[in-house]
Design an enzyme around this catalytic site. Structure first.
Site, PDB file in Angstrom:
ATOM      1  N   ARG A  67       1.029  -1.159  -0.129  1.00  0.00           N
ATOM      2  CA  ARG A  67      -0.414  -0.317   0.087  1.00  0.00           C
ATOM      3  C   ARG A  67       0.589   0.938  -0.061  1.00  0.00           C
ATOM      4  NH1 ARG A  67      -2.062   2.399   4.332  1.00  0.00           N
ATOM      5  NH2 ARG A  67      -2.124   0.218   5.604  1.00  0.00           N
ATOM      6  N   TYR A 120     -16.899  15.990 -15.643  1.00  0.00           N
ATOM      7  CA  TYR A 120     -17.354  14.421 -15.880  1.00  0.00           C
ATOM      8  C   TYR A 120     -18.083  13.982 -14.812  1.00  0.00           C
ATOM      9  CZ  TYR A 120     -17.220   8.839 -14.535  1.00  0.00           C
ATOM     10  OH  TYR A 120     -18.034   7.874 -14.366  1.00  0.00           O
ATOM     11  N   ASP A 185      -8.440  18.404 -16.462  1.00  0.00           N
ATOM     12  CA  ASP A 185      -8.485  15.785 -16.194  1.00  0.00           C
ATOM     13  C   ASP A 185      -9.098  16.294 -18.212  1.00  0.00           C
ATOM     14  OD1 ASP A 185      -9.788  14.026 -17.184  1.00  0.00           O
ATOM     15  OD2 ASP A 185     -11.376  14.469 -15.550  1.00  0.00           O
ATOM     16  N   LYS A 210      -9.818   4.790 -19.618  1.00  0.00           N
ATOM     17  CA  LYS A 210      -9.637   5.319 -20.784  1.00  0.00           C
ATOM     18  C   LYS A 210      -8.896   5.097 -21.906  1.00  0.00           C
ATOM     19  CE  LYS A 210     -14.061   6.070 -18.213  1.00  0.00           C
ATOM     20  NZ  LYS A 210     -14.682   8.590 -17.966  1.00  0.00           N
TER      21      LYS A 210
HETATM   22  C1  LIG Z   1     -14.346   8.005 -16.363  1.00  0.00           C
HETATM   23  C2  LIG Z   1     -14.018   9.973 -16.537  1.00  0.00           C
HETATM   24  C3  LIG Z   1     -13.790  10.281 -15.395  1.00  0.00           C
HETATM   25  C4  LIG Z   1     -14.005   9.046 -13.574  1.00  0.00           C
HETATM   26  O1  LIG Z   1     -12.321   7.894 -13.846  1.00  0.00           O
HETATM   27  P1  LIG Z   1     -13.219   6.503 -13.384  1.00  0.00           P
HETATM   28  O2  LIG Z   1     -11.756   5.179 -13.942  1.00  0.00           O
HETATM   29  O3  LIG Z   1     -13.728   6.013 -14.126  1.00  0.00           O
HETATM   30  O4  LIG Z   1     -13.723   6.286 -11.871  1.00  0.00           O
HETATM   31  C5  LIG Z   1     -13.378  11.578 -14.915  1.00  0.00           C
HETATM   32  N1  LIG Z   1     -13.195  12.247 -16.071  1.00  0.00           N
HETATM   33  C6  LIG Z   1     -13.507  11.607 -16.921  1.00  0.00           C
HETATM   34  C7  LIG Z   1     -13.298  12.999 -17.842  1.00  0.00           C
HETATM   35  C8  LIG Z   1     -14.470  10.381 -17.396  1.00  0.00           C
HETATM   36  O5  LIG Z   1     -14.466   9.831 -18.599  1.00  0.00           O
END
Ligand SMILES: *Cc1c(COP(=O)(O)O)cnc(C)c1O
Length: 404
Positions: A67, A120, A185, A210
């Site tokens: 961890r 998001y 992001d 993603k």
């Molecule tokens: C999917 C997504 C998130 C969250 O990510 P997870 O891996 O699903 O927790 C945050 N920001 C954007 C732009 C996303 O598409």
């Protein structure tokens, strides 16, 4: 550890970054270290190492416990940091875990954040929930400076934004934020198309679930940043246990060499689909930075190397038509998530952005007629044939509806 070469092109970095130590270890492919604990040769050294990591530092000798530190994850972090042009990167168990860690670290510096919609749905939900005890001011992209207070710890933006592909000018955001660190992001753009660190952004976040993962089989998040913030983020990670599993880190690192190819090929397919959608009689609007007139600030070329492979489009038939399209696509998968090698289509207002305040949702353009498409690596011709037949069914259903 041999020094990473940041003068290399992004394609070369994608193949070699974070693998510099493998040669010394006498291996060629990435090893997976699944140890949950590590032998301690010396109690004093082990204790000092643990203390360093509990404060967000790196191990001195033994990693002590997984961890606190994991070499497989650390190699992936090093690779991503290099590709983002950042000093370090810190990985988490999901994108939302990464967002949470950034906000918890920000909370240590002040009680207030400024956020620009759309974000998001999960990020919006977390900020609006008040769960982390932060006060949030929702600002327009040109109203950031006016929203900043003495206790503002962070400015949060997403570009291109999920799901509308709205783009914000990061040079302008950084200028407005002044001394306040900016978090971007960068999930939609990936380090292949956009490197916000170069524009003065402090924290670059990815849902690695993603594009970075790219194959729809990993849930992960990562933040590329400077040494100070990386230390704070690791400290949050040690305390909260929001770690990335080393098998997931391995899969992410294994998929990294093809990231530039995937991003560019998916982008080329998306351009074809977006142009055809824009001419389709069932469609009232297409939101894709690569279409004429959709980049008024001139961000393509200056901030982004290309439009990416996500688009949103609106149907004249509204929610009803969208549900028909979702039900009738055969090659595309009706599913949330994005950035995978296969094409995914979804309805943000009903799904990913369902948790967002309805008035704010409509205001940021996430209407009931809006669909989001993430174009994969399939032939654009096959994808178009699939989408076209689904759109035709939606139009036929509507014609029956009006005739009645
Ligand atoms: C999917 C997504 C998130 C969250 O990510 P997870 O891996 O699903 O927790 C945050 N920001 C954007 C732009 C996303 O598409």
């Amino acid at each position: 550890m041999s020094k990473p070469n940041t003068a290399l092109s992004i394609e070369t970095q994608a193949v070699h970054a974070g693998r510099e130590v493998l040669h010394e270890q006498g291996v060629h492919a990435l090893p997976i270290d699944l140890s949950s604990t590590y032998p301690l040769h010396d109690l004093d050294e082990g204790g000092r190492s643990l203390e360093a990591m509990a404060m967000g530092g790196l191990p001195i000798g033994s990693p002590v416990y997984s961890r606190l530190y994991n070499p497989t994850t650390a190699r992936y972090e090093q690779a991503l940091a290099q590709m983002e042009g950042a000093e370090e990167a810190v990985a988490f168990g999901s994108g939302m875990a990464a967002v949470t860690a950034c906000l918890m670290a920000a909370k240590q510096r002040g009680g207030h954040v400024v956020a620009v919609r759309p974000l998001y749905g999960g990020t919006d939900h977390l900020l609006a929930s008040g769960m982390l005890g932060l006060e949030v001011t929702w600002a327009a992209a040109d109203g950031i400076a006016a929203a900043i207070r003495p206790d503002t710890a962070m400015v949060i933006v997403e570009t291109p934004a999920n799901p509308t592909l709205a783009m914000v000018d990061l040079d302008d955001v950084v200028r407005q934020a002044g001394k306040v660190p900016v978090l971007v992001d960068n999930t939609f753009a990936t380090p292949i198309l956009q490197n916000p660190i170069k524009q003065g952004v402090t924290l670059v976040l990815h849902s690695a679930t993603k594009f970075l993962g790219g194959h729809g089989d990993v849930l992960a998040g990562i933040v590329a940043t400077n040494n100070d913030w990386a230390t704070e983020l690791r400290k949050v990670r040690v305390i909260t246990g929001n770690v990335l599993h080393p098998l997931a880190a391995y899969l992410l690192h294994r998929g990294l060499p093809t990231l530039p190819l995937r991003v560019r090929a998916q982008q080329a397919g998306a351009q074809v689909i977006a142009e055809r959608l824009a001419r389709h009689p069932a469609v009232s609007a297409v939101h894709f930075p690569g279409l004429p007139g959709q980049d008024p600030k001139g961000l393509l070329g200056r901030q982004m190397k290309g439009p990416g492979s996500l688009m949103a489009f609106e149907l004249k038939g509204g929610f009803e038509a969208a549900s028909v399209v979702m039900a009738e696509v055969k090659l595309m998968t009706a599913a949330v998530s994005l950035g995978s090698v296969d094409t995914l289509i979804q309805h943000p207002a009903a799904l990913t952005h369902r948790v967002v305040d309805p008035a704010a949702r409509e205001h940021s353009g996430v209407s009931q007629s809006l669909m989001r498409l993430s174009v994969g690596l399939e032939s654009p011709e096959d994808l178009w044939a699939d989408l076209e037949q689904a759109l035709a069914k939606a139009m036929a259903k509507q014609a029956v509806g009006t005739a009645r």
